[in-house]
Motif scaffolding. Structure first.
Motif, PDB file in Angstrom:
ATOM      1  N   LEU A 263       0.933  -1.576  -0.267  1.00  0.00           N
ATOM      2  CA  LEU A 263      -0.043  -0.180   0.136  1.00  0.00           C
ATOM      3  C   LEU A 263       0.392   1.063   0.247  1.00  0.00           C
ATOM      4  O   LEU A 263       1.432   1.354   0.670  1.00  0.00           O
ATOM      5  CB  LEU A 263      -1.308   0.376   0.804  1.00  0.00           C
ATOM      6  CG  LEU A 263      -1.653  -0.783   1.529  1.00  0.00           C
ATOM      7  CD1 LEU A 263      -2.773  -1.161   2.592  1.00  0.00           C
ATOM      8  CD2 LEU A 263      -2.936  -1.510   0.402  1.00  0.00           C
ATOM      9  N   TYR A 271      -6.337   2.946   3.496  1.00  0.00           N
ATOM     10  CA  TYR A 271      -6.933   1.669   2.832  1.00  0.00           C
ATOM     11  C   TYR A 271      -6.385   1.172   4.515  1.00  0.00           C
ATOM     12  O   TYR A 271      -7.462  -0.290   4.022  1.00  0.00           O
ATOM     13  CB  TYR A 271      -5.201   1.145   2.298  1.00  0.00           C
ATOM     14  CG  TYR A 271      -5.652   2.622   0.258  1.00  0.00           C
ATOM     15  CD1 TYR A 271      -6.158   1.772  -0.426  1.00  0.00           C
ATOM     16  CD2 TYR A 271      -4.510   2.697  -0.018  1.00  0.00           C
ATOM     17  CE1 TYR A 271      -6.775   2.470  -0.800  1.00  0.00           C
ATOM     18  CE2 TYR A 271      -3.436   3.683  -1.039  1.00  0.00           C
ATOM     19  CZ  TYR A 271      -5.143   3.225  -2.068  1.00  0.00           C
ATOM     20  OH  TYR A 271      -5.032   3.844  -2.710  1.00  0.00           O
ATOM     21  N   GLU A 274      -9.737   0.738   5.129  1.00  0.00           N
ATOM     22  CA  GLU A 274     -11.112  -0.523   4.615  1.00  0.00           C
ATOM     23  C   GLU A 274     -10.494  -1.316   4.569  1.00  0.00           C
ATOM     24  O   GLU A 274     -11.610  -1.931   3.230  1.00  0.00           O
ATOM     25  CB  GLU A 274     -11.288   0.586   2.689  1.00  0.00           C
ATOM     26  CG  GLU A 274     -11.293   2.381   2.776  1.00  0.00           C
ATOM     27  CD  GLU A 274     -10.847   3.420   1.929  1.00  0.00           C
ATOM     28  OE1 GLU A 274     -10.329   2.524   1.093  1.00  0.00           O
ATOM     29  OE2 GLU A 274     -11.701   4.121   1.351  1.00  0.00           O
ATOM     30  N   TYR A 276      -7.538  -3.733   3.971  1.00  0.00           N
ATOM     31  CA  TYR A 276      -6.436  -3.817   3.493  1.00  0.00           C
ATOM     32  C   TYR A 276      -5.142  -4.412   3.363  1.00  0.00           C
ATOM     33  O   TYR A 276      -5.773  -3.976   5.069  1.00  0.00           O
ATOM     34  CB  TYR A 276      -5.956  -2.901   1.869  1.00  0.00           C
ATOM     35  CG  TYR A 276      -6.437  -2.135   0.883  1.00  0.00           C
ATOM     36  CD1 TYR A 276      -6.957  -3.039  -0.587  1.00  0.00           C
ATOM     37  CD2 TYR A 276      -8.234  -1.280   0.736  1.00  0.00           C
ATOM     38  CE1 TYR A 276      -7.608  -2.495  -1.724  1.00  0.00           C
ATOM     39  CE2 TYR A 276      -8.722  -0.999  -0.158  1.00  0.00           C
ATOM     40  CZ  TYR A 276      -8.226  -1.147  -1.929  1.00  0.00           C
ATOM     41  OH  TYR A 276      -9.136  -0.937  -2.175  1.00  0.00           O
ATOM     42  N   VAL A 282      -3.011  -1.934  -5.018  1.00  0.00           N
ATOM     43  CA  VAL A 282      -4.632  -0.688  -5.331  1.00  0.00           C
ATOM     44  C   VAL A 282      -3.293  -0.304  -6.177  1.00  0.00           C
ATOM     45  O   VAL A 282      -2.834  -0.487  -6.676  1.00  0.00           O
ATOM     46  CB  VAL A 282      -4.146  -0.311  -3.835  1.00  0.00           C
ATOM     47  CG1 VAL A 282      -4.836  -1.166  -2.866  1.00  0.00           C
ATOM     48  CG2 VAL A 282      -3.151   0.279  -3.426  1.00  0.00           C
ATOM     49  N   GLU A 292     -10.081   2.680  -8.037  1.00  0.00           N
ATOM     50  CA  GLU A 292      -9.817   1.594  -7.376  1.00  0.00           C
ATOM     51  C   GLU A 292     -11.247   0.844  -6.860  1.00  0.00           C
ATOM     52  O   GLU A 292     -11.165  -0.357  -6.767  1.00  0.00           O
ATOM     53  CB  GLU A 292      -9.016   1.951  -6.460  1.00  0.00           C
ATOM     54  CG  GLU A 292      -8.609   1.152  -5.481  1.00  0.00           C
ATOM     55  CD  GLU A 292      -7.764   0.215  -5.386  1.00  0.00           C
ATOM     56  OE1 GLU A 292      -7.685  -1.343  -4.671  1.00  0.00           O
ATOM     57  OE2 GLU A 292      -7.470   0.069  -6.402  1.00  0.00           O
ATOM     58  N   GLN A 293     -11.707   1.736  -6.065  1.00  0.00           N
ATOM     59  CA  GLN A 293     -12.864   0.662  -5.450  1.00  0.00           C
ATOM     60  C   GLN A 293     -13.883  -0.186  -6.071  1.00  0.00           C
ATOM     61  O   GLN A 293     -14.750  -1.009  -5.872  1.00  0.00           O
ATOM     62  CB  GLN A 293     -14.013   1.757  -4.766  1.00  0.00           C
ATOM     63  CG  GLN A 293     -13.286   2.443  -2.865  1.00  0.00           C
ATOM     64  CD  GLN A 293     -12.456   1.622  -2.011  1.00  0.00           C
ATOM     65  OE1 GLN A 293     -13.254   1.150  -1.568  1.00  0.00           O
ATOM     66  NE2 GLN A 293     -11.648   1.670  -1.448  1.00  0.00           N
ATOM     67  N   ARG A 296     -11.312  -3.262  -7.345  1.00  0.00           N
ATOM     68  CA  ARG A 296     -10.937  -4.402  -6.783  1.00  0.00           C
ATOM     69  C   ARG A 296     -12.367  -5.143  -6.315  1.00  0.00           C
ATOM     70  O   ARG A 296     -11.833  -5.941  -5.657  1.00  0.00           O
ATOM     71  CB  ARG A 296     -11.145  -3.330  -5.202  1.00  0.00           C
ATOM     72  CG  ARG A 296     -10.457  -3.909  -4.041  1.00  0.00           C
ATOM     73  CD  ARG A 296     -10.739  -3.178  -2.490  1.00  0.00           C
ATOM     74  NE  ARG A 296     -10.690  -4.064  -0.909  1.00  0.00           N
ATOM     75  CZ  ARG A 296     -10.644  -4.028  -0.202  1.00  0.00           C
ATOM     76  NH1 ARG A 296     -11.567  -2.867  -0.147  1.00  0.00           N
ATOM     77  NH2 ARG A 296      -9.991  -4.582   0.495  1.00  0.00           N
TER      78      ARG A 296
END
Length: 693
Positions: A263, A271, A274, A276, A282, A292-293, A296
């Motif tokens: 990360l 992150y 969230e 990760y 990422v 990204e969201q 992912r």
């Protein structure tokens, strides 16, 4: 006389008979001590029985709870990343299955076991060590008790001094010593340290990929034979990005951090919050970062229950993992490749620092292509940089003149039927003379607004700005700058989106640079009038010309057309959501006023004035186009250069383009027109069939 020997018989005593004297004076202490010991033992036994009773009856439940205590932890497995498609359905960024080596940190695995496993594993697995830091090398080195003791010995501390230090304080001294004395690990030790660092950063019941790129058959074979020696090590299938259409869109698509770097430090806390893991991949640039969201997806979550001995007693999937959603772009990959090739082909070879272009749909805001190349003026090396079209501020020169004419029309200083002014030398007290490129002697040439656009008159635009300032031009006049002229000017350009971010769905966009408006620079509004002061991005210029093409609507550019649901086995599925056009503003002019702007730009590309600036190649385009070219003074390495720019749109199709070549040689013209012609012709070949004009 005969003597007789007298023999006495022994006297038999009754040993069972108590002797009063003996009983009184020689009483034995053994029976008394025995009685005391027996009494004490009995008392202690009684206490033990009482205590056991209390534990069993009173505290039995609480101790039973401790023995049977369990702990629930959620294990997260990252889902496959979403696929990115171009506007025609071609895969631009997909997922390629590859063998990988991973580490699952079970609760029973200690830090000491991780060190041993990493050291053993390093004999059979080689990973990238380029990101390994000095601190991480030292952490690995000092995890060995042997190395730690050797380092403490070198510190020269006495045993008493060492005992007085906390483990944390002692560790800091060890680290300081090793940094000062430049600890140097061998290549094999660094490899082990890199593996250890990845494993140590893995949180309990999480899985980290140790290597997913370039895993060899030998590594899989040797590790597989010894899996029992490595706690938590798994051989499985991972994934990596692949680009079946080549690299023409790669900088626009962006890149991933990779499991080796993990990360980004700048967003680490966000992150982690969230969900990760530290070593997750990422998006760190381009579309991969912006979406990204979406890309992912949803990770699989399993609740693992362990007992007080850290043994797993049950597991339950609480959230089924699903692959990330797919994206369909507005980008046409073939057209993107051709635009990039055209920019590269016509790049200047002198002091040019780059060439950039953006092509968009004026009605929807969808970007057909956005490409760019940076050029190192010392080596001549070209580096693809598509995002420069949104990130680099550039002085655009005369290409902004349609906006200047528009604000003058709206302000009423000219009208569609009364707009004639003389192109002439501008002489203001205390400033250098200014003239148009086509009229260096300054002979007076009467021009309408349309003609001023076709011939690209600088002094015409200056006179418009002076009228808006309330000080119509008179030769030799002193310039008094009104208090609101800058607000008028920047609001006028701002109506077309110049000087503000477009809001395109990509990271790192610039708003450009606005020069100072105070002191001696307050009079620079006359330079602003013909594009020689503030800076804008290429994507802003594309939105600007799109606004002219669609009749005044400021449309937000976008590169994603829709979000797609993930299909089974990687097959494209149905649309989850579509990105609708976003109207950001409206330039309010009547049809006659718009006709002035559009006629002037049409004449640039099709007119016959002896001073026409459109160029032969632009005139020969079919179907016909409307355009505006520009040049602006610039400097590269202290040498005077020019920025060559062009905006263009087609009245026959949803097509608008903005191009800039930065730092061209002074007096060199034609490269931007050549690139524009090549891009325009590629559009009809790659994107849509050519209509009849």
């Amino acid at each position: 006389m005969e003597l007789k020997k007298v023999i006495k018989k022994p006297k038999l005593e009754n040993f069972n008979k108590k002797d009063s004297h003996s009983d009184k004076n020689n009483n034995s202490t053994i029976p008394v001590r025995l009685n005391v010991l027996l009494g004490l033992s009995g008392f202690l036994l009684l206490l033990l029985i009482i205590k056991l009773g209390m534990l069993t009856i009173i505290s039995g439940k609480s101790y039973s709870t401790i023995v049977n205590q369990t702990e629930a932890t959620v294990e997260t497995t990252e889902a496959p990343r979403g696929v990115i498609y171009d506007s025609t359905g071609k895969v631009l960024a997909g997922n390629k299955s590859i063998p990988s080596i991973s580490f699952e940190r079970l609760p029973s695995i200690t830090s000491a076991e991780i060190y041993k496993s990493a050291t053993r594993l390093s004999k059979y697995l080689t990973i990238d060590t380029s990101a390994l830091t000095e601190t991480q090398e030292i952490d690995y080195y000092l995890t060995s008790s042997k190395h730690s003791k050797e380092t403490i010995k070198k510190l020269g501390l006495s045993n008493s001094a060492v005992n007085k230090l906390t483990s944390s304080a002692l560790y800091k001294l060890e680290v300081k010593y090793l940094k000062k004395n430049k600890l140097e690990l061998s290549s094999s030790q660094k490899n082990a340290a890199a593996i250890y660092n990845k494993m140590a950063q893995t949180t309990s019941l999480s899985t980290t990929t140790l290597k997913s790129t370039g895993v060899t058959t030998k590594e899989i074979s040797e590790i597989g034979e010894r899996l029992s020696q490595f706690s938590g090590i798994r051989i499985n299938q991972g994934w990596t990005r692949y680009y079946p259409q080549g690299s023409s869109s790669k900088t626009l698509l962006g890149s991933l951090s990779g499991s080796s770097s993990g990360l980004p430090a700048s967003s680490l806390s966000t992150y982690l919050a969230e969900g990760y893991s530290r070593t997750d991949s990422v998006g760190i640039s381009g579309i991969e970062k912006e979406y990204e969201q979406t890309l992912r997806g949803i990770s699989k979550k399993t609740q693992i229950t362990t007992n007080s001995q850290n043994k797993i007693v049950s597991s339950k999937v609480t959230q089924s993992g699903t692959a990330g959603k797919n994206l369909q772009l507005t980008i046409n990959s073939k057209f993107q490749s051709d635009v990039s090739a055209a920019l590269k082909k016509y790049m200047g070879t002198d002091l040019t620092t780059g060439g950039y272009a953006a092509v968009m749909n004026p009605k929807t805001g969808g970007v057909y292509a956005m490409a760019g190349w940076d050029r190192n003026v010392k080596t001549g090396k070209l580096t693809q940089n598509d995002l420069a079209a949104i990130q680099d501020p550039i002085v655009m020169g005369s290409a902004v003149k349609p906006a200047m004419v528009s604000m003058a029309l709206q302000a009423g200083v000219i009208t569609p039927t009364s707009s004639t002014l003389d192109d002439q030398i501008i002489k203001l007290a205390g400033t250098a003379e200014k003239h148009s490129d086509f009229n260096p002697t300054g002979v007076k040439i009467p021009l309408t607004a349309e003609q001023a656009l076709e011939d690209s008159s600088n002094t015409y635009m200056i006179q418009l700005a002076l009228k808006m300032n309330g000080t119509p031009y008179v030769s030799g006049m002193s310039l008094n700058v009104s208090s609101n002229i800058w607000q008028k000017m920047r609001n006028g350009f701002g109506e077309f989106g110049l000087g503000s971010r477009t809001g395109i769905d990509l990271p790192g966009e610039t708003a450009g640079y606005k020069g100072s408006i105070t002191g001696s620079l307050a009079s620079s509004f006359i330079d602003e009038a013909f594009g020689q002061y503030d800076t804008y991005s290429v994507i802003q210029m594309a939105r600007f010309v799109s606004t002219i093409a669609n009749g005044g609507y400021l449309v937000q550019p976008k590169v994603v057309a829709s979000v797609l649901k993930s299909g089974k086995n990687g097959v494209r599925s149905s649309v989850a959501s579509e990105v609708s056009p976003t109207i950001q503003g409206y330039v309010k002019m009547n049809s006659a006023q718009w006709n002035v702007i559009k006629t002037g730009m049409w004449d640039v590309a099709n007119g016959s004035s002896q001073y026409n600036t459109g160029g032969t190649l632009i005139h020969e385009l079919s179907p016909k186009v409307a355009a505006k070219t520009g040049t602006a003074e610039s400097f590269v390495d202290g040498q005077e250069t020019q920025n060559d720019t062009l905006i263009m749109y087609s009245p026959y199709a949803p097509f608008a383009i903005a191009i800039a070549y930065v730092g061209d040689k002074v007096g060199s013209f034609g490269a931007v027109e050549k690139a524009a012609a090549a891009i325009y012709n590629a559009f009809w070949k790659d994107v849509m069939p050519k209509p009849n004009d």
